[in-house]
Design an enzyme around this catalytic site. Structure first.
Site, short mmCIF file in Angstrom:
data_model
loop_
_atom_site.label_atom_id
_atom_site.label_comp_id
_atom_site.label_asym_id
_atom_site.label_seq_id
_atom_site.Cartn_x
_atom_site.Cartn_y
_atom_site.Cartn_z
N ASN A 32 0.83 -1.22 0.00
CA ASN A 32 0.00 0.00 0.00
C ASN A 32 0.86 1.27 0.00
O ASN A 32 0.32 2.37 0.05
CB ASN A 32 -0.98 0.00 1.18
CG ASN A 32 -0.27 0.09 2.52
OD1 ASN A 32 0.93 0.30 2.58
ND2 ASN A 32 -1.04 -0.08 3.59
N LEU A 33 2.16 1.09 -0.06
CA LEU A 33 3.13 2.20 -0.16
C LEU A 33 3.06 3.15 1.03
O LEU A 33 3.53 4.28 0.95
CB LEU A 33 2.95 2.97 -1.49
CG LEU A 33 3.15 2.14 -2.75
CD1 LEU A 33 2.95 3.00 -4.00
CD2 LEU A 33 4.54 1.50 -2.79
N PHE A 81 5.76 -9.61 4.14
CA PHE A 81 6.64 -8.60 4.76
C PHE A 81 5.87 -7.38 5.25
O PHE A 81 6.40 -6.61 6.04
CB PHE A 81 7.68 -8.10 3.74
CG PHE A 81 8.64 -9.15 3.27
CD1 PHE A 81 9.82 -9.37 3.96
CD2 PHE A 81 8.36 -9.92 2.16
CE1 PHE A 81 10.71 -10.35 3.53
CE2 PHE A 81 9.23 -10.90 1.72
CZ PHE A 81 10.41 -11.11 2.41
N TYR A 149 5.80 -4.17 18.96
CA TYR A 149 6.29 -4.68 17.67
C TYR A 149 6.56 -6.18 17.78
O TYR A 149 6.03 -6.99 17.01
CB TYR A 149 7.55 -3.90 17.25
CG TYR A 149 8.27 -4.52 16.09
CD1 TYR A 149 7.62 -4.70 14.87
CD2 TYR A 149 9.59 -4.95 16.21
CE1 TYR A 149 8.28 -5.29 13.80
CE2 TYR A 149 10.25 -5.53 15.14
CZ TYR A 149 9.59 -5.69 13.94
OH TYR A 149 10.24 -6.28 12.88
N PHE A 177 17.76 -10.78 12.93
CA PHE A 177 18.46 -9.92 13.88
C PHE A 177 18.58 -8.55 13.19
O PHE A 177 17.59 -8.06 12.67
CB PHE A 177 19.74 -10.61 14.37
CG PHE A 177 19.36 -11.67 15.40
CD1 PHE A 177 18.59 -12.77 15.05
CD2 PHE A 177 19.67 -11.51 16.73
CE1 PHE A 177 18.15 -13.69 16.00
CE2 PHE A 177 19.24 -12.42 17.70
CZ PHE A 177 18.48 -13.51 17.33
N ILE A 215 25.24 8.17 20.44
CA ILE A 215 25.50 6.82 20.97
C ILE A 215 24.56 6.64 22.16
O ILE A 215 24.71 7.32 23.18
CB ILE A 215 26.97 6.67 21.44
CG1 ILE A 215 27.95 7.14 20.36
CG2 ILE A 215 27.24 5.26 21.92
CD1 ILE A 215 28.25 6.16 19.28
N ARG A 229 25.18 -5.80 18.70
CA ARG A 229 24.13 -6.36 17.84
C ARG A 229 24.76 -7.27 16.78
O ARG A 229 25.92 -7.13 16.43
CB ARG A 229 23.37 -5.25 17.11
CG ARG A 229 22.55 -4.35 18.02
CD ARG A 229 21.32 -5.09 18.55
NE ARG A 229 20.52 -4.27 19.44
CZ ARG A 229 20.75 -4.10 20.75
NH1 ARG A 229 21.78 -4.71 21.32
NH2 ARG A 229 19.96 -3.35 21.48
N ARG A 290 18.67 4.36 25.23
CA ARG A 290 17.35 4.38 24.61
C ARG A 290 16.52 3.31 25.32
O ARG A 290 17.00 2.18 25.51
CB ARG A 290 17.49 4.08 23.12
CG ARG A 290 16.21 4.15 22.33
CD ARG A 290 16.48 4.01 20.84
NE ARG A 290 16.91 2.65 20.48
CZ ARG A 290 17.11 2.25 19.23
NH1 ARG A 290 16.96 3.10 18.22
NH2 ARG A 290 17.50 1.02 18.97
N ASP A 293 16.43 -1.09 24.93
CA ASP A 293 17.55 -1.71 24.21
C ASP A 293 18.23 -2.76 25.08
O ASP A 293 18.80 -2.43 26.13
CB ASP A 293 18.61 -0.65 23.86
CG ASP A 293 18.33 0.07 22.56
OD1 ASP A 293 17.56 -0.48 21.73
OD2 ASP A 293 18.87 1.16 22.37
N1 UFG Z 1 21.86 3.19 18.16
C1 UFG Z 1 22.58 4.29 18.58
N2 UFG Z 1 22.33 5.49 17.99
C2 UFG Z 1 21.38 5.64 17.01
C3 UFG Z 1 20.66 4.51 16.58
C4 UFG Z 1 20.93 3.29 17.19
O1 UFG Z 1 23.43 4.20 19.46
O2 UFG Z 1 21.21 6.78 16.54
C5 UFG Z 1 22.15 1.88 18.78
C6 UFG Z 1 20.94 1.25 19.45
O3 UFG Z 1 20.83 1.69 20.77
C7 UFG Z 1 21.26 -0.23 19.33
C8 UFG Z 1 22.06 -0.33 18.02
O4 UFG Z 1 22.51 0.99 17.75
O5 UFG Z 1 22.09 -0.62 20.36
C9 UFG Z 1 21.21 -0.80 16.86
O6 UFG Z 1 20.02 -0.02 16.82
P1 UFG Z 1 18.96 -0.11 15.64
O7 UFG Z 1 17.90 0.91 15.92
O8 UFG Z 1 19.68 -0.03 14.33
O9 UFG Z 1 18.38 -1.58 15.74
P2 UFG Z 1 17.71 -2.32 16.98
O10 UFG Z 1 18.75 -3.25 17.54
O11 UFG Z 1 17.07 -1.42 17.93
O12 UFG Z 1 16.49 -3.08 16.32
C10 UFG Z 1 16.55 -3.78 15.12
C11 UFG Z 1 15.26 -3.63 14.36
C12 UFG Z 1 14.15 -4.30 15.10
C13 UFG Z 1 14.49 -5.71 15.44
C14 UFG Z 1 15.80 -5.78 16.15
C15 UFG Z 1 16.17 -7.20 16.35
O13 UFG Z 1 14.96 -2.26 14.15
O14 UFG Z 1 13.01 -4.28 14.27
O15 UFG Z 1 16.79 -5.12 15.38
O16 UFG Z 1 17.49 -7.34 16.62
F1 UFG Z 1 13.55 -6.24 16.23
#
Ligand code: UFG
Length: 338
Positions: A32-33, A81, A149, A177, A215, A229, A290, A293
């Site tokens: 659905n864009l 998806f 989510y 992941f 960070i 991660r 955040r 996390d």
């Molecule tokens: N982070 C920062 N600064 C930012 C953005 C992210 O330090 O500006 C850190 C976050 O705290 C985290 C890491 O970078 O430690 C990765 O963050 P992301 O937002 O890129 O990804 P997430 O690990 O939060 O989540 C992602 C997907 C989710 C999924 C999850 C599963 O967005 O949908 O991975 O591992 F569920």
């Protein structure tokens, strides 16, 4: 095989459409864009053989539309998806997530069961596990989502399991992941609005589009104090979907599999790797944690290797960042860059 891909205009969906067509399948994208990009569909249409790809704008919850598509096109498999996927947004607006990911998802599943579709591959997430009690996180880890989510993705996995036993499609759920990187051809990539993911944000900072990268927390119980991660290349994820479909066709049992590399990198390691790849310095700003996390999230992904024959090709973090960097340089404004 004729395959319906919901959310095929989105980040992981569009990369998977490309791999499905490379593997010889025909694809109809239903999107659905609301979060996906018309331009991603245009790129796919330009780069795939005539007659292999069709795009239908619409909702997964539109029973008449989906039912018509399944019948007219003789769809044998659905790769699903289409969903909302921002953790933070899900906490603030759970209703969006339950409506789209669960209510519309169930409507799709009802239609698929009625239409006699045989195979269903579901885009799931490591967020189903919640705060890990053990790392690496295997498929046997308890599932206790820490946000709507993850809860909505887990709810849909449950529906798949029970529908499957009651005449529904044979299914696999793939729990990603941290999806990252871009198609090595450089014409498909990651474009979220707003962008919240670490690697695209870091590369936007490298391009000077952001003053610095925040960070989120430096006091985690990890070697450098920042979160760890498991970054997995989007093309490796895409290929895993094709393998999962082929495994189902060969008679594999329905199951949920983790998709990750099994190795973790800290936020600071990602920033340093991005500096090495881009040759630019990336200013960082230390801010507080955040909410929500986990300190460390790394996949135990051996089962996908054993059961699907899946081997990530772009496992190296610098390679992942390099493919994303090529996309971001060519598309600083995402898909809007001509
Ligand atoms: N982070 C920062 N600064 C930012 C953005 C992210 O330090 O500006 C850190 C976050 O705290 C985290 C890491 O970078 O430690 C990765 O963050 P992301 O937002 O890129 O990804 P997430 O690990 O939060 O989540 C992602 C997907 C989710 C999924 C999850 C599963 O967005 O949908 O991975 O591992 F569920």
């Amino acid at each position: 095989m004729h395959v319906l891909v919901t959310g095929g205009a989105g980040y992981i969906g569009s990369h998977t459409v490309r791999e499905l067509i490379k593997a010889g399948h025909r694809v109809v994208i239903l999107d659905n864009l609301s979060r996906g990009h018309r331009e991603a569909v245009a790129v796919l249409q330009k780069t795939t053989p005539a007659g292999t790809l069709d795009f239908v704008p619409g909702d997964t919850g539109d029973h008449a539309l989906v039912s018509g598509l399944l019948q007219e096109r003789g769809i044998e498999a659905v790769l699903h998806f289409a969903a909302h996927s921002q953790v933070g947004e899900s906490v603030e607006r759970p209703e969006l997530y339950y409506r789209n990911n669960v209510v519309h998802g169930l409507s799709l599943l009802d239609t698929v069961r009625e239409g006699g579709v045989k195979y269903f591959i579901f885009s799931s997430t490591a967020a189903v596990y919640g705060e890990p009690v053990e790392v690496p996180v295997s498929e046997e880890h308890p599932v206790v989502p820490a946000n709507p989510y993850g809860a909505t993705k887990l709810a849909f996995e449950g529906a798949l399991r029970w529908y499957g036993r009651a005449g529904g499609p044979r299914w696999m759920a793939l729990r990603y992941f941290n999806a990252a990187g871009a198609d090595p051809d450089g014409d498909l990539g990651e474009d979220h609005r707003p962008e919240t993911h670490l690697i695209p944000l870091v590369l936007q900072a490298a391009l000077g589009l952001r003053p610095a990268i925040s960070i989120f927390g430096t006091d985690y119980p990890t070697p450098d104090g920042t979160c760890i991660r498991d970054y997995i290349h989007v093309t490796d994820l895409a290929v895993a979907h094709v393998l999962a479909l082929h495994a189902l066709v060969r008679g594999a049992a329905p199951a949920a599999y983790n998709l990750g590399n099994g190795s973790g990198y800290s936020v600071l390691e990602v920033v340093r790797a991005a500096e090495a790849v881009t040759g630019r310095s990336i200013p960082v700003r230390h801010t507080g944690r955040r909410a929500g996390d986990p300190a460390v999230l790394v996949a135990g992904a051996r089962q996908a290797g054993q059961m699907l024959g899946w081997r990530p090709r772009f496992a190296d973090l610098r390679t992942i960042i390099d493919t994303a960097w090529r996309w971001h340089q060519k598309h600083p404004a995402g898909f809007e860059t001509v």
